[in-house]
Design an enzyme around this catalytic site. Structure first.
Site, PDB file in Angstrom:
ATOM      1  N   HIS A  57      39.163  39.697  35.092  1.00 22.98           N
ATOM      2  CA  HIS A  57      40.559  39.298  35.346  1.00 22.98           C
ATOM      3  C   HIS A  57      40.647  37.979  36.113  1.00 22.98           C
ATOM      4  O   HIS A  57      41.515  37.798  36.959  1.00 22.98           O
ATOM      5  CB  HIS A  57      41.314  40.395  36.118  1.00 22.98           C
ATOM      6  CG  HIS A  57      41.418  41.684  35.366  1.00 22.98           C
ATOM      7  ND1 HIS A  57      42.417  41.942  34.467  1.00 22.98           N
ATOM      8  CD2 HIS A  57      40.636  42.790  35.369  1.00 22.98           C
ATOM      9  CE1 HIS A  57      42.249  43.154  33.950  1.00 22.98           C
ATOM     10  NE2 HIS A  57      41.169  43.686  34.474  1.00 22.98           N
ATOM     11  N   ASN A 130      46.939  48.082  33.179  1.00 24.24           N
ATOM     12  CA  ASN A 130      46.630  47.182  32.064  1.00 24.24           C
ATOM     13  C   ASN A 130      47.774  47.241  31.059  1.00 24.24           C
ATOM     14  O   ASN A 130      48.684  48.064  31.197  1.00 24.24           O
ATOM     15  CB  ASN A 130      45.330  47.614  31.374  1.00 24.24           C
ATOM     16  CG  ASN A 130      44.086  47.104  32.089  1.00 24.24           C
ATOM     17  OD1 ASN A 130      44.078  46.010  32.653  1.00 24.24           O
ATOM     18  ND2 ASN A 130      43.038  47.891  32.069  1.00 24.24           N
ATOM     19  N   TYR A 340      37.576  48.005  44.193  1.00 20.18           N
ATOM     20  CA  TYR A 340      38.525  46.884  44.317  1.00 20.18           C
ATOM     21  C   TYR A 340      38.524  46.313  45.729  1.00 20.18           C
ATOM     22  O   TYR A 340      38.419  45.101  45.916  1.00 20.18           O
ATOM     23  CB  TYR A 340      39.932  47.326  43.892  1.00 20.18           C
ATOM     24  CG  TYR A 340      40.100  47.244  42.393  1.00 20.18           C
ATOM     25  CD1 TYR A 340      39.241  47.933  41.544  1.00 20.18           C
ATOM     26  CD2 TYR A 340      41.082  46.457  41.810  1.00 20.18           C
ATOM     27  CE1 TYR A 340      39.354  47.849  40.169  1.00 20.18           C
ATOM     28  CE2 TYR A 340      41.203  46.371  40.431  1.00 20.18           C
ATOM     29  CZ  TYR A 340      40.345  47.065  39.620  1.00 20.18           C
ATOM     30  OH  TYR A 340      40.460  46.977  38.261  1.00 20.18           O
TER      31      TYR A 340
END
Ligand code: NDP
Length: 520
Positions: A57, A130, A340
């Site tokens: 990303h 997404n 993350y």
């Protein structure tokens, strides 16, 4: 750019500087002097202007917006403050491609990231979604392998279709997502013309502590639209920032894009008997079984003022969760809860959560976390630095906190696939999409896109598995793919059949098989 005032230039410490155009040298033709501290600061700062790009990303675009809850009944399912009737919550979104790097074209065939941060009264709630409701793999341990297979070869540094098909066909759980990717939705027309999905299954708890499994769907109010492969290839050359520009320019014009937020709700005791394992990220819950329930309207209405500060340094993380919302046994979700935040610590720095896009806006952090590089937020000197203590300071309050989602499990440590439900297999839902959702033209383009991609640099050995993979999704599609790829290879004078080696390494459905299971 518009004209601004012209104050005297200073260095970073505020000291006025003599020149922004000539460096200090020993005589007109002499060497540059090291004590030209402004020159040194300028070059050093320039060298450090980038933070490492996201491994996935990397290329994106973002904006601010507002979620407004319109359905009064949604409070029956969750006590989360941002979903209470009439609630308005400021948010930040970052859309992105996945495999490409910072400068890569917006129009490469790829899923799109749809990451939203809601600035709620209980701190930030991040939904890292997404534009597809499913994913390529179902266990987080496969994530690094999957991504490496989609990025670049170690030797040449080139992207490689052979790696992609090799991995996909050895992990047939990918079939649903690859069908999606190769279809029209694999290249949205703009970020405004795609849906967003929370994808994972989450848990909601209402004020009576009743529990529900939930899936989020953000349906675009602009309508779904796409680019054909040919159109996308042209834009990749002529307008690689097409989607970033579109989002920015439309918002600047006041043409604010919006999405209708809907959810699917499953009472927790229905999970075990559902025909698909509801925690498997390669599957959807059929709309027929769990119809969409409207929640509210989400509108993007403000551009960032500084792309680097507000979007590049934005850090989305599913570990940001609020009371009334929890996790589920989805192994991809549970892995992301760790990875993350860890990625942000590495990429931006230990104190990334202090930065403007990441700091909570409706509440002050009251934590014992302290120090580390670039720290500027601190508790007063009277606040103890440890807990428990005898002097006061922040204290954990279970009444205010959520529980992060509760579910039963049997406590044995196992390495096992998901519990297989009645209709679980790797190809079924992909086949349903091909036969029952797509129309003739969409099916035609799907076949053409697969043929175009698989006939470019994929070895005959891997291709044998590619043909079988698509025959497993749908026999007619598989036959078309085989005929189409072989015709293209023959036209290019390339081998159509494996010369040596074994092509039988079909991965099978072993990932769904349960050795020892927990309860869902
Ligand atoms: P439905 O007929 O109720 O739903 C089919 C859904 O497919 C539509 O609502 C739409 O979802 C989506 N869709 C339409 N065109 C395309 C396309 N060209 N490419 C990808 N998706 C498209 O049936 P089910 O809910 O029983 O699902 C049947 C199949 O549809 C599934 O196996 C799955 O492949 C696919 N699907 C299902 C979704 C779900 O959450 N149930 C979501 C998306 C796809 P949307 O409105 O979200 O755009």
């Amino acid at each position: 750019m518009t004209e601004v005032s012209t104050p005297a230039t200073t260095n970073n410490a505020g000291n006025p500087i003599e020149s922004d155009n000539e460096s200090l040298s020993a005589g007109i033709q002499g060497p540059i002097l090291l004590h030209d501290h402004y020159l040194i600061e300028k070059l050093a700062q320039f060298n450090r202007e980038r933070v490492p790009e996201r491994i996935v990303h990397a290329k994106g675009a973002g904006a601010y917006g507002e979620l407004v809850i319109t359905n009064p009944d949604i409070a029956n399912y969750t006590k989360a403050k941002l979903f209470q009737p009439g609630a308005k919550t400021e948010s930040l979104v970052r859309f992105s491609t996945v495999a490409g790097e910072q400068g890569s074209p917006d129009t490469w065939r790829d899923p799109r990231g749809f990451a939203i941060k809601f600035y709620t009264e209980d701190g930030n709630y991040d939904l890292v979604g997404n534009n597809t409701p499913v994913f390529f793999v179902r266990d987080t341990i496969k994530f690094p392998d999957f991504i490496r297979s989609q990025k670049r070869l170690p030797g040449s540094g080139l992207r490689d279709n052979n790696m992609q098909w090799d991995f996909w066909t050895l992990r047939p759980e990918s079939a649903h997502q690859v069908t999606w990717l190769m279809g029209d939705r694999g290249i949205p027309k703009t970020y405004r013309h795609m849906n967003g999905y929370g994808s994972h299954t989450y848990q909601w708890a209402n004020s009576k502590d009743e529990r529900f499994w939930v899936k989020y769907h953000f349906k675009t109010d602009q309508g779904i639209d796409f680019l054909t492969q040919d159109e996308a290839d042209k834009f990749a050359g002529s307008d690689p920032d097409l989607h970033r520009a579109d989002l920015y320019n439309e918002i600047e014009k006041g043409n604010f894009p919006s999405w209708t937020l809907k959810v699917q709700i499953m009472p927790v005791d229905e999970a075990e008997g559902y025909r698909f394992n509801p925690f498997d990220l390669t599957k959807v819950w059929s709309h027929k079984d769990y119809p969409l329930i409207e929640v509210g309207k989400w509108t993007l209405n403000r551009n960032p003022q500084n792309y680097f500060v507000e979007i590049e340094q934005a850090a989305f993380e599913p570990s940001n969760i609020v009371p009334g919302i929890g996790y589920s046994p989805d192994k991809m979700l549970l892995g992301r809860v760790f990875s993350y935040a860890d990625a942000h610590r590495y990429r931006i720095g230990t104190n990334y959560a202090q930065l403007p896009p990441n700091a909570p806006r409706k509440t002050e952090p009251q934590s014992y976390s302290k120090e580390g590089a670039m720290r500027y937020f601190y508790n007063g000197p009277e606040v103890p630095v440890y807990a428990p203590n005898s002097f006061g300071g922040p204290h954990a309050d279970p009444e205010r906190a959520g529980d992060g989602g509760l579910w039963d499990f049997d406590g044995k440590a196992v390495r096992a696939g998901y519990i297989k439900h009645a209709e679980d297999d790797d190809f079924g839902q992909a086949g349903t999409m091909v036969r029952e959702v797509l129309n003739d033209e969409q099916r035609e383009r799907l076949a053409d896109n697969i043929i175009g991609h698989a006939s470019n640099g994929v070895t005959p050995q891997v291709l044998e598995r590619v043909y079988q993979y698509w025959k497993n999704v749908d026999p007619d599609l598989g036959r078309k793919v085989e005929e189409g790829v072989k015709a293209k290879l023959a036209e290019a004078g390339e081998a159509t059949e494996p010369q040596t080696g074994d092509s039988s390494a079909q991965g099978g459905d072993e990932t769904s098989a349960v050795q020892v299971g927990g309860r869902s």
